[in-house]
Design a protein around this motif. Structure first.
Motif, short mmCIF file in Angstrom:
data_model
loop_
_atom_site.label_atom_id
_atom_site.label_comp_id
_atom_site.label_asym_id
_atom_site.label_seq_id
_atom_site.Cartn_x
_atom_site.Cartn_y
_atom_site.Cartn_z
N GLN A 222 0.77 -1.23 0.12
CA GLN A 222 -0.01 -0.10 -0.11
C GLN A 222 1.00 1.33 -0.03
O GLN A 222 0.62 2.27 -0.76
CB GLN A 222 -0.96 0.04 1.14
CG GLN A 222 -0.37 -0.34 2.61
CD GLN A 222 -1.46 -0.31 3.44
OE1 GLN A 222 -2.76 0.05 3.29
NE2 GLN A 222 -1.24 -0.37 4.83
N ASN A 224 4.02 2.01 -1.17
CA ASN A 224 4.82 2.27 -2.35
C ASN A 224 3.98 1.66 -3.43
O ASN A 224 4.59 2.05 -4.64
CB ASN A 224 6.11 1.38 -2.42
CG ASN A 224 7.03 2.00 -1.62
OD1 ASN A 224 6.77 3.34 -1.15
ND2 ASN A 224 8.12 1.52 -1.00
N ALA A 225 2.62 1.75 -3.30
CA ALA A 225 1.73 1.53 -4.67
C ALA A 225 1.86 2.79 -5.66
O ALA A 225 1.80 4.13 -4.97
CB ALA A 225 0.33 1.21 -4.34
N HIS A 226 2.19 2.64 -6.77
CA HIS A 226 2.35 3.78 -7.83
C HIS A 226 3.71 4.54 -7.44
O HIS A 226 4.15 5.10 -8.25
CB HIS A 226 1.11 4.75 -7.83
CG HIS A 226 -0.12 4.10 -8.06
ND1 HIS A 226 -0.49 3.57 -9.25
CD2 HIS A 226 -1.22 3.83 -7.12
CE1 HIS A 226 -1.91 3.11 -9.10
NE2 HIS A 226 -1.97 3.23 -7.86
#
Lengths: 336, 336
Positions: A222, A224-226
């Motif tokens: 969550q 480091n998403a994107h």
């Protein structure tokens, strides 16, 4: 846990600039990935194949990308490759021009990444070449069977078969194993399976940002998403690959999600990850599990690096440091 | 760099849930911080004091929070404290009930965190007590002078004065230094200053998420902004503290931003940080600089932990692991 833990933390939208705290080469890699994302490159977020035919098409498309960087790697890190079969498994024996004859009694065994489904065949050897170059050692890169045709445990079975054949030629403490992402997960699964079989374990292990929690619970999925420019989100394609690989076995099986394994008796292990890595938590959690089990373990984290970016930014000084750390770790712990 | 590096990376707004991958105690800490943020607790984002009087008021307010956890720490980690002066500097000598008589020839020297302006006096010793408890060693916690009245280099001068006085009683290799955040930065600055003076360096150093780049360039300042539950953003109050401390000296001075220092000849050093830490990059960058200089260094990263959360979640097993790692590192490298 009580209701308190249900409180979410709201993170506003943000715009990450290319950091000035890394080398120009890594800055270029980070910016290239950002530009590709801004242009809508890559697979659509959340998309996943729905048929075997769609899987095979997307695998071929993504493998072509991996193959496209091979000439540049070949130019910078000269080496020769022999295609062989060991115990019925296709392998590539990579001999670097930097081969150090004093290390002839040792050998590295490599498992490529790519979510267990990607990067077979000619796409499999980028990291193996880098590992061979920086270590001055010969590398056997295992072209293990992959889904959709061959789900778990085919990859583990292939790894064990190659390992047992190599053990006829080398003592276990002369053999190092390494791999990144799913290749790191498979490196762990091989050692776990060998311990289960009562076989000697490798002399040392190197794990690049290992895919260790295929359930998706790691916090960096969550956080480091994107943020991660290489492996952008778990939900969608990556999660679909996890289930494609697991097949009829639960993804919590420790040979599939080795974060759930116990590491008693494991050999010295080095981990490499980056601060933008979506598998930062997978890496840290396995590292901590090993330390809790009393294993000699070393954790290397690189500023602003995304998942496995030390392979793709192969011309960066950060990549050289990452592979030199691994080579020195093998030098310190392999004996042959 | 060329124009390519100007491409930003767009990160959509997200809502972080409390991870299930950490202990119930750390889950509670993470959720408590999230709930406080959701309730609009803490200083307003971007706010900074504009007068000396405002600075002193906010410092007193924040110090009261740090003092409020002291009774709970005292109950869990029994110890005694003697208020002393060493070389004209106020220190607290902390003796843990867990004191190990076989380590009587060694001593730890502690520098508290708090952005160089906060956590003086009774607010200064939380981490020192934990360090004393887990190491079984006596700790001298230095209550160095702080801004606004005493900007840089007052804190460094106080650290050097205490160090020189202690050196009359202990060989350097029997003395370990440690601190978190600004305390980690000051721990680095002391060793850098001692090297400059031609003095022997500490036998070993422990750095908890050191504040090492007061210019704000570290990538985790952007990646972990708002993600970190303890130290949420650099811009605003933290940046103002950086300049309050630096005073008339540039913040790039290596005794203020030690990420810009050279680490040749440094003693063995252990680093502790977490995957949500806004100073993850500060920590990693100093670690890498030490490794590049050939220093024996160890990096410990904890899943989902925010800046210095091992101090605030002092009842968590993760906190125990963090301080036990430090204690074992001192055991391995201090001699006295």
């Amino acid at each position: 846990m009580d209701d308190l833990t249900q409180t979410p933390r709201e993170i506003p939208a943000k715009r990450l600039t290319t950091p000035t705290t890394v080398s120009p080469q890594l800055q270029r890699s980070i910016a290239t990935l950002a530009a590709a994302a801004a242009a809508g490159g890559g697979l659509p977020v959340g998309w996943m194949p729905s048929t075997t035919q769609e899987w095979k098409a997307v695998i071929a498309q993504l493998d072509a990308q991996a193959i496209s960087i091979a000439p540049a790697i070949k130019a910078l890190f000269p080496h020769s490759v022999i295609l062989r079969q060991i115990a019925g498994v296709t392998v590539r024996e990579i001999t670097p021009d930097s081969l150090d004859p004093t290390k002839a009694g040792k050998l590295l065994v490599h498992f490529h990444g790519g979510g267990y489904a990607l990067n077979s065949g000619e796409a499999s050897t980028g990291e193996a070449v880098l590992g061979a170059h920086y270590s001055g050692m010969k590398v056997i890169s295992v072209d293990y069977r992959t889904p959709p045709d061959h789900p778990f445990p085919a990859a583990v079975d292939d790894a064990v078969a190659v390992w047992k054949a190599l053990r006829a030629e080398f003592p276990a403490q002369a053999l190092g194993t390494f791999g990144t992402s799913a290749g790191g997960g498979l490196t762990l699964a091989l050692a776990l399976k060998l311990r289960e079989l009562g076989e000697a374990l490798p002399g040392a292990i190197a794990l690049g940002t290992p895919w260790a929690d295929l359930t998706g619970a790691s916090d960096s999925y969550q956080v480091n998403a994107h943020v991660d420019g290489v492996f952008s989100t778990f939900d969608g394609f990556a999660k679909a690959m996890a289930h494609l690989y697991a097949g009829t076995t639960d993804v919590t099986h420790p040979l599939i999600s080795p974060v759930f394994a116990d590491y008693a008796g494991f050999p010295p292990t080095i981990f490499v990850t980056g601060t933008r890595d979506i598998l930062l938590s997978d890496t840290v959690r396995v590292y901590r599990a090993m330390r809790a089990a009393g294993v000699t373990a070393r954790l290397e984290v690189h500023e602003a690096m995304s998942h496995a970016e030390y392979i793709y930014a192969f011309d960066s000084p950060e990549s050289a440091v990452a592979f030199t750390d691994i080579a020195e770790f093998f030098d310190a712990h392999l004996h042959g």
